[in-house]
Enzyme design. Structure first.
Site, PDB file in Angstrom:
ATOM      1  N   ASP A 199       0.836  -1.196   0.000  1.00  0.00           N
ATOM      2  CA  ASP A 199       0.000   0.000   0.000  1.00  0.00           C
ATOM      3  C   ASP A 199       0.876   1.253   0.000  1.00  0.00           C
ATOM      4  O   ASP A 199       0.683   2.188  -0.794  1.00  0.00           O
ATOM      5  CB  ASP A 199      -0.908  -0.027   1.224  1.00  0.00           C
ATOM      6  CG  ASP A 199      -2.011   1.012   1.164  1.00  0.00           C
ATOM      7  OD1 ASP A 199      -2.189   1.646   0.107  1.00  0.00           O
ATOM      8  OD2 ASP A 199      -2.704   1.179   2.182  1.00  0.00           O
ATOM      9  N   ASP A 234       1.657   3.888  -3.380  1.00  0.00           N
ATOM     10  CA  ASP A 234       1.343   5.315  -3.347  1.00  0.00           C
ATOM     11  C   ASP A 234       2.584   6.150  -3.650  1.00  0.00           C
ATOM     12  O   ASP A 234       2.511   7.152  -4.377  1.00  0.00           O
ATOM     13  CB  ASP A 234       0.779   5.698  -1.979  1.00  0.00           C
ATOM     14  CG  ASP A 234      -0.692   5.346  -1.830  1.00  0.00           C
ATOM     15  OD1 ASP A 234      -1.253   4.727  -2.747  1.00  0.00           O
ATOM     16  OD2 ASP A 234      -1.282   5.679  -0.790  1.00  0.00           O
TER      17      ASP A 234
END
Length: 362
Positions: free
Chosen positions: A249, A253
């Site tokens: 995650d 990003d």
């Protein structure tokens, strides 16, 4: 000759969802038409609108419909704004868990025409999506986060050999598929086994063992903190990155921003039989309804969903439509047509209209 239409579920979502999802559908319809088929979009209740109509962000009627679908697209959800009684599990977590969507594929590639911190970045982050340090997906009953006293908070991290091997195979196959005559198949295993020896150590070891089945793939390993630094310093050294849930995650990003913006970052969540296309960005309620939202990530996610499900279902029409969508988006951005977040002046619908023109034009 027009072939039979493809059934695709649609969950519009919250915030900018009602703007970017229809924009992506418009581009997808155009690409499908060029390839000689139509799309039966099945819009289903979801998010804040579903709470208002069904008292549930993901109603049983939606789940029953998705049970019979192999592919659906999902807009962003703004679960933080839901009534307190509807915040126990995010809508995304409900869908990932029910359908076993264990693989989250997140590419990050710079587009010509988009200012990027690292114009040479072109990576695919393969994120294990069913366990890790995520409280909403690592317990059968209850939450993986809990507080034995008001002043002590604990979190359970779950890593299993079976899930680690499963995501490793997806990653190694992706590395093999992305290789070409000028680029070898490369994969980096990212972990933190120097500190989290048992959990991420198990993940690392399972990936290593699966790697023995892919002798043509060049394998390296990195600790997650070093990987973050290396993505900033020299992203061109990396192609496919496989890692556990939380690390994936964060790294995806970061990679999306290095490529120019999370607004251009597509993503799919998938199992071996079903695919959910959902952009990595949030609902952006501050700009909702203004017609300025960037639809690129949603269009890219739908294209990824078409391609992934096309491979699962052996449907070359979906794969060809995905290629057309990707080419149209890249061409539109290269022509300096972009929404305000990328420095342009186009509205959401104007960008989609230009992408449609490029799909259907010469």
């Amino acid at each position: 000759m027009v072939s039979s239409p493809r059934r695709v579920g649609v969950l519009i979502g919250d915030g900018i969802g009602p703007e970017v999802v229809p924009a992506a559908m418009t581009v997808a319809d155009a690409a499908a038409a060029v390839e000689g088929f139509g799309i039966d979009w099945e819009e289903l209740p979801f998010g804040a609108a579903a709470i208002a109509s069904h008292d549930d962000a993901v109603p049983d009627a939606t789940l029953s419909a998705l049970d019979d679908l192999g592919l659906w697209i999902v807009g962003p959800h703004d679960s933080a704004s839901y009534p307190v009684e509807h915040r126990s599990r995010t809508p995304g977590a409900v869908l990932r868990t029910r359908y076993g969507l264990f693989a989250n594929l997140r590419p990050a590639k710079a587009f010509p025409g988009v200012p990027a911190t690292k114009p040479d970045i072109d990576v695919l982050i393969v994120r294990e999506n069913s366990e890790g340090l995520y409280a909403d997906r690592n317990m059968t009953v209850g939450s993986g986060e809990f507080m034995p006293t008001p002043d002590v908070a604990l979190a359970v991290g779950l890593v299993t050999r079976s899930a680690s091997e499963r995501i490793a195979r997806v990653a190694f196959e992706a590395a093999r598929d992305r290789a070409d005559s000028g680029r070898p198949a490369r994969l980096a295993i990212v972990h933190k086994a120097n500190v989290l020896r048992l959990t991420t150590g198990l993940f690392r070891d399972a990936c290593r063992e699966v790697g023995e089945e892919f002798p043509d793939v060049e394998v390296t390993e990195q600790h997650v903190d070093a990987m973050a630094a290396l993505l900033v310093r020299r992203p061109a050294d990396f192609d496919v990155i496989v890692t556990e849930n939380l690390f994936g995650d964060i790294l995806s990003d970061l990679a999306g921003e290095l490529a120019g913006s999370l607004g251009i970052a597509g993503s799919v969540n998938c199992s071996t039989t079903q695919v959910m296309a959902q952009a990595t960005h949030g609902a952006a309620p501050d700009i909702a309804g203004r017609g300025v939202a960037n639809p690129v990530a949603m269009i890219a996610s739908v294209a990824m969903g078409f391609r992934r499900y096309g491979l699962i279902a052996d449907d070359p029409g979906l794969i060809a439509a995905a290629d057309r969508m990707d080419s149209a988006v890249a061409g539109t951005l290269a022509a300096a047509i972009a929404t305000a977040d990328l420095g342009g002046t186009a509205s959401t619908t104007e960008f989609a209209a230009e992408a449609v023109r490029r799909v259907t034009g010469p």
